[in-house]
Design a protein around this motif. Sequence first.
Motif, mmCIF file in Angstrom:
data_model
loop_
_atom_site.group_PDB
_atom_site.id
_atom_site.type_symbol
_atom_site.label_atom_id
_atom_site.label_comp_id
_atom_site.label_asym_id
_atom_site.label_seq_id
_atom_site.Cartn_x
_atom_site.Cartn_y
_atom_site.Cartn_z
ATOM 1 N N ILE A 19 0.838 -1.199 0.000
ATOM 2 C CA ILE A 19 0.000 0.000 0.000
ATOM 3 C C ILE A 19 0.876 1.254 0.000
ATOM 4 C CG2 ILE A 19 -1.686 1.332 1.339
ATOM 5 C CD1 ILE A 19 -2.753 -1.449 2.309
ATOM 6 N N GLN A 20 1.897 1.255 0.836
ATOM 7 C CA GLN A 20 2.809 2.397 0.908
ATOM 8 C C GLN A 20 3.479 2.653 -0.442
ATOM 9 O OE1 GLN A 20 6.099 1.720 3.582
ATOM 10 N NE2 GLN A 20 6.540 3.892 3.771
ATOM 11 N N LYS A 21 3.926 1.596 -1.094
ATOM 12 C CA LYS A 21 4.575 1.723 -2.398
ATOM 13 C C LYS A 21 3.612 2.328 -3.417
ATOM 14 C CE LYS A 21 7.354 -0.922 -5.629
ATOM 15 N NZ LYS A 21 8.054 -2.185 -5.830
ATOM 16 N N ALA A 22 2.379 1.865 -3.400
ATOM 17 C CA ALA A 22 1.368 2.371 -4.328
ATOM 18 C C ALA A 22 1.049 3.840 -4.043
ATOM 19 C CB ALA A 22 0.100 1.526 -4.240
ATOM 20 N N LYS A 23 0.859 4.177 -2.784
ATOM 21 C CA LYS A 23 0.488 5.548 -2.412
ATOM 22 C C LYS A 23 1.590 6.553 -2.735
ATOM 23 C CE LYS A 23 -3.120 4.779 0.999
ATOM 24 N NZ LYS A 23 -3.578 5.028 2.364
ATOM 25 N N LYS A 24 2.839 6.139 -2.619
ATOM 26 C CA LYS A 24 3.959 7.026 -2.960
ATOM 27 C C LYS A 24 3.889 7.468 -4.417
ATOM 28 C CE LYS A 24 7.625 5.629 0.190
ATOM 29 N NZ LYS A 24 8.920 4.935 0.308
ATOM 30 N N LYS A 25 3.272 6.632 -5.230
ATOM 31 C CA LYS A 25 3.162 6.920 -6.667
ATOM 32 C C LYS A 25 1.771 7.393 -7.060
ATOM 33 C CE LYS A 25 7.366 5.632 -7.610
ATOM 34 N NZ LYS A 25 8.294 6.239 -8.531
ATOM 35 N N GLY A 26 0.967 7.808 -6.049
ATOM 36 C CA GLY A 26 -0.357 8.359 -6.343
ATOM 37 C C GLY A 26 -1.437 7.332 -6.590
ATOM 38 N N ARG A 27 -1.175 6.072 -6.249
ATOM 39 C CA ARG A 27 -2.184 5.030 -6.416
ATOM 40 C C ARG A 27 -2.859 4.789 -5.063
ATOM 41 N NH1 ARG A 27 -1.293 3.179 -11.858
ATOM 42 N NH2 ARG A 27 -3.391 2.337 -11.651
ATOM 43 N N LYS A 30 -7.268 0.761 -2.526
ATOM 44 C CA LYS A 30 -8.332 0.071 -3.268
ATOM 45 C C LYS A 30 -7.751 -0.640 -4.497
ATOM 46 C CE LYS A 30 -12.733 0.787 -5.551
ATOM 47 N NZ LYS A 30 -13.576 1.709 -6.263
ATOM 48 N N GLU A 31 -6.817 0.006 -5.176
ATOM 49 C CA GLU A 31 -6.188 -0.609 -6.347
ATOM 50 C C GLU A 31 -5.311 -1.794 -5.942
ATOM 51 O OE1 GLU A 31 -5.642 2.836 -9.654
ATOM 52 O OE2 GLU A 31 -4.619 3.202 -7.736
ATOM 53 N N VAL A 32 -4.599 -1.660 -4.841
ATOM 54 C CA VAL A 32 -3.799 -2.782 -4.336
ATOM 55 C C VAL A 32 -4.716 -3.964 -4.034
ATOM 56 C CG1 VAL A 32 -2.340 -3.597 -2.420
ATOM 57 C CG2 VAL A 32 -1.938 -1.324 -3.413
ATOM 58 N N ILE A 35 -5.976 -5.741 -7.131
ATOM 59 C CA ILE A 35 -4.950 -6.627 -7.687
ATOM 60 C C ILE A 35 -4.916 -7.942 -6.911
ATOM 61 C CG2 ILE A 35 -2.439 -6.942 -7.845
ATOM 62 C CD1 ILE A 35 -2.324 -3.926 -8.646
ATOM 63 N N ILE A 36 -4.938 -7.859 -5.589
ATOM 64 C CA ILE A 36 -4.920 -9.068 -4.760
ATOM 65 C C ILE A 36 -6.156 -9.913 -5.031
ATOM 66 C CG2 ILE A 36 -5.052 -9.921 -2.384
ATOM 67 C CD1 ILE A 36 -3.294 -7.446 -1.615
ATOM 68 N N PHE A 37 -7.325 -9.277 -5.112
ATOM 69 C CA PHE A 37 -8.567 -10.005 -5.376
ATOM 70 C C PHE A 37 -8.502 -10.688 -6.746
ATOM 71 C CE2 PHE A 37 -10.899 -6.529 -2.740
ATOM 72 C CZ PHE A 37 -10.340 -7.009 -1.573
#
Length: 116
Positions: A19-27, A30-32, A35-37
Amino acid sequence: MDNSKIYKMPFAKVYPLYIQKAKKKGRTQKEVDEIIFWLTGYNRFSLFQILSNNSDFETFFKYAPKMNPNAAKIKGVVCGVRVEEIEDKLMQDIRYLDKLIDELANGKAMEKILRE
């Protein structure tokens, strides 16, 4: 190579890093989760159970409701290794998830990440 340390790592320890990695890039989280789902067949409730139980990666993938058959379309390099060439199925599944999160953080469109 001994992968047991990775297999026994609690998924709840790695999930916030995704989640942290995604948020750092503006994602988003919910998107993470999407992907898992998509990859595992988990839903919000079952993912919450896995996180609450502090399940390790081995358990996370062992009890995944249904691995997506399109996961075989995931190609590329994670940690210097081509994911499509990994022979150990559990390690390949872990690296598939890593690769999808990398793609999300790199700005790839969700339709492409989910191989639609």
